[in-house]
Design a protein around this motif. Structure first.
Motif, mmCIF file in Angstrom:
data_model
loop_
_atom_site.group_PDB
_atom_site.id
_atom_site.type_symbol
_atom_site.label_atom_id
_atom_site.label_comp_id
_atom_site.label_asym_id
_atom_site.label_seq_id
_atom_site.Cartn_x
_atom_site.Cartn_y
_atom_site.Cartn_z
ATOM 1 N N GLU A 14 0.825 -1.204 0.000
ATOM 2 C CA GLU A 14 0.000 0.000 0.000
ATOM 3 C C GLU A 14 0.865 1.263 0.000
ATOM 4 O OE1 GLU A 14 -3.400 0.629 -0.324
ATOM 5 O OE2 GLU A 14 -3.290 -1.467 -0.951
ATOM 6 N N LEU A 15 1.962 1.237 0.727
ATOM 7 C CA LEU A 15 2.863 2.394 0.725
ATOM 8 C C LEU A 15 3.530 2.564 -0.639
ATOM 9 C CD1 LEU A 15 4.361 2.196 4.312
ATOM 10 C CD2 LEU A 15 2.822 3.955 3.407
ATOM 11 N N ASP A 16 3.814 1.459 -1.303
ATOM 12 C CA ASP A 16 4.342 1.548 -2.669
ATOM 13 C C ASP A 16 3.316 2.186 -3.598
ATOM 14 O OD1 ASP A 16 6.799 0.465 -2.062
ATOM 15 O OD2 ASP A 16 6.269 -1.570 -2.689
ATOM 16 N N ARG A 17 2.054 1.815 -3.414
ATOM 17 C CA ARG A 17 0.981 2.422 -4.203
ATOM 18 C C ARG A 17 0.863 3.907 -3.886
ATOM 19 N NH1 ARG A 17 -4.504 -0.340 -3.879
ATOM 20 N NH2 ARG A 17 -4.907 1.006 -5.645
ATOM 21 N N ALA B 251 -1.682 3.319 11.505
ATOM 22 C CA ALA B 251 -2.026 4.680 11.082
ATOM 23 C C ALA B 251 -0.912 5.688 11.327
ATOM 24 C CB ALA B 251 -3.304 5.129 11.783
ATOM 25 N N ILE B 252 -0.341 5.681 12.518
ATOM 26 C CA ILE B 252 0.703 6.663 12.840
ATOM 27 C C ILE B 252 1.890 6.482 11.902
ATOM 28 C CG2 ILE B 252 2.343 7.416 14.610
ATOM 29 C CD1 ILE B 252 0.201 6.690 16.704
ATOM 30 N N PHE B 253 2.297 5.241 11.700
ATOM 31 C CA PHE B 253 3.423 4.970 10.817
ATOM 32 C C PHE B 253 3.100 5.372 9.380
ATOM 33 C CE2 PHE B 253 5.373 2.101 7.713
ATOM 34 C CZ PHE B 253 6.707 2.452 7.891
ATOM 35 N N SER B 254 1.929 4.959 8.883
ATOM 36 C CA SER B 254 1.554 5.253 7.491
ATOM 37 C C SER B 254 1.507 6.743 7.217
ATOM 38 C CB SER B 254 0.186 4.646 7.173
ATOM 39 O OG SER B 254 0.229 3.259 7.274
ATOM 40 N N GLU B 255 0.889 7.469 8.126
ATOM 41 C CA GLU B 255 0.762 8.919 7.940
ATOM 42 C C GLU B 255 2.129 9.594 7.995
ATOM 43 O OE1 GLU B 255 -1.569 12.595 10.102
ATOM 44 O OE2 GLU B 255 -2.500 10.607 10.147
ATOM 45 N N SER B 256 2.914 9.240 8.974
ATOM 46 C CA SER B 256 4.237 9.848 9.125
ATOM 47 C C SER B 256 5.154 9.479 7.962
ATOM 48 C CB SER B 256 4.855 9.408 10.455
ATOM 49 O OG SER B 256 6.134 9.943 10.604
ATOM 50 N N PHE B 257 5.153 8.200 7.597
ATOM 51 C CA PHE B 257 6.016 7.740 6.507
ATOM 52 C C PHE B 257 5.632 8.420 5.191
ATOM 53 C CE2 PHE B 257 7.323 4.916 3.092
ATOM 54 C CZ PHE B 257 8.628 4.635 3.441
ATOM 55 N N SER B 258 4.335 8.432 4.882
ATOM 56 C CA SER B 258 3.887 9.057 3.633
ATOM 57 C C SER B 258 4.229 10.543 3.611
ATOM 58 C CB SER B 258 2.375 8.882 3.466
ATOM 59 O OG SER B 258 2.042 7.536 3.319
ATOM 60 N N ARG C 206 6.556 12.213 5.348
ATOM 61 C CA ARG C 206 7.993 12.504 5.334
ATOM 62 C C ARG C 206 8.683 12.020 4.048
ATOM 63 N NH1 ARG C 206 7.301 15.059 9.477
ATOM 64 N NH2 ARG C 206 7.200 14.413 11.622
ATOM 65 N N GLU C 207 8.397 10.775 3.660
ATOM 66 C CA GLU C 207 9.087 10.204 2.495
ATOM 67 C C GLU C 207 8.562 10.743 1.167
ATOM 68 O OE1 GLU C 207 11.849 8.199 2.477
ATOM 69 O OE2 GLU C 207 11.824 8.584 4.634
ATOM 70 N N PHE C 208 7.242 10.829 1.036
ATOM 71 C CA PHE C 208 6.670 11.198 -0.250
ATOM 72 C C PHE C 208 6.458 12.701 -0.380
ATOM 73 C CE2 PHE C 208 4.584 6.852 0.419
ATOM 74 C CZ PHE C 208 5.723 6.196 0.002
#
Length: 182
Positions: free
Chosen positions: A32-35, A131-138, A140-142
């Motif tokens: 999902e993060l790749d998407r 959720a916390i990881f997904s939101e933060s990762f998206s 910061r990274e994207f």
């Protein structure tokens, strides 16, 4: 005898570690993060095409992108609540096919050389499982690293009176705003 006892202890310890060590299957969230990454790239590509066609960021929204035939043909524009006001176009959202992530784009009224992109992944069970990881990762990274934008973790839905996104969100609601400078 000590050798036998230490061997039994070693075997029991190994079995305990083997049986109690649980690692969650991260393949779903990874995919999902790749998407998400490809959706961010595509969204920014839509904006680049819009700018290259001679338009300015002061009028960017999904209705304008759709009128300019920039969006993918299988992306539907959805109005959010009442769109009878002059700023109604900013209240349109879209989703990519087979995705539950909702996107909304508006001009940045504070800086005409940038736009604001609201990302709402609250309906994606895979992303909300962490959720916390997904939101933060998206964010910061994207948003920050890939698009050189500013990540606003407290960003929330569009506030018509302000013609801007609100700032009442938190790091685990699955909603954030990315301010991208061009």
């Amino acid at each position: 005898m000590p050798y036998l006892v230490s061997s039994i202890i070693a075997i029991v310890t190994a079995l305990i570690l083997l049986l109690t060590r649980y690692e969650a299957d991260d393949s779903t969230i990874t995919s999902e993060l790749d998407r998400m990454k490809s959706m961010f790239i595509t969204m920014d590509g839509f904006v680049n095409t819009y700018i290259q066609s001679g338009e300015t960021l002061s009028s960017i929204n999904f209705e304008e992108l759709d009128k300019a035939s920039i969006l993918l043909s299988n992306m539907d524009i959805t109005p959010v609540a009442d769109t009878n006001s002059s700023t109604g176009e900013n209240k349109t959202t879209t989703k990519f096919p087979n995705s539950e992530v909702i996107w909304q784009i508006i001009p940045n009224i504070d800086d005409p050389s940038s736009y604001k992109l609201l990302v709402d992944m609250s309906k994606s069970s895979a992303l909300m499982s962490k959720a916390i990881f997904s939101e933060s990762f998206s964010g910061r990274e994207f948003c920050e690293k890939m698009l050189f934008g500013t990540f606003d973790q407290k960003g929330s839905e569009y506030v018509e009176a302000d013609e801007d996104f609100g700032s009442v969100g938190n790091e685990s609601d699955g909603i954030f705003v990315c301010i991208v400078f061009k």
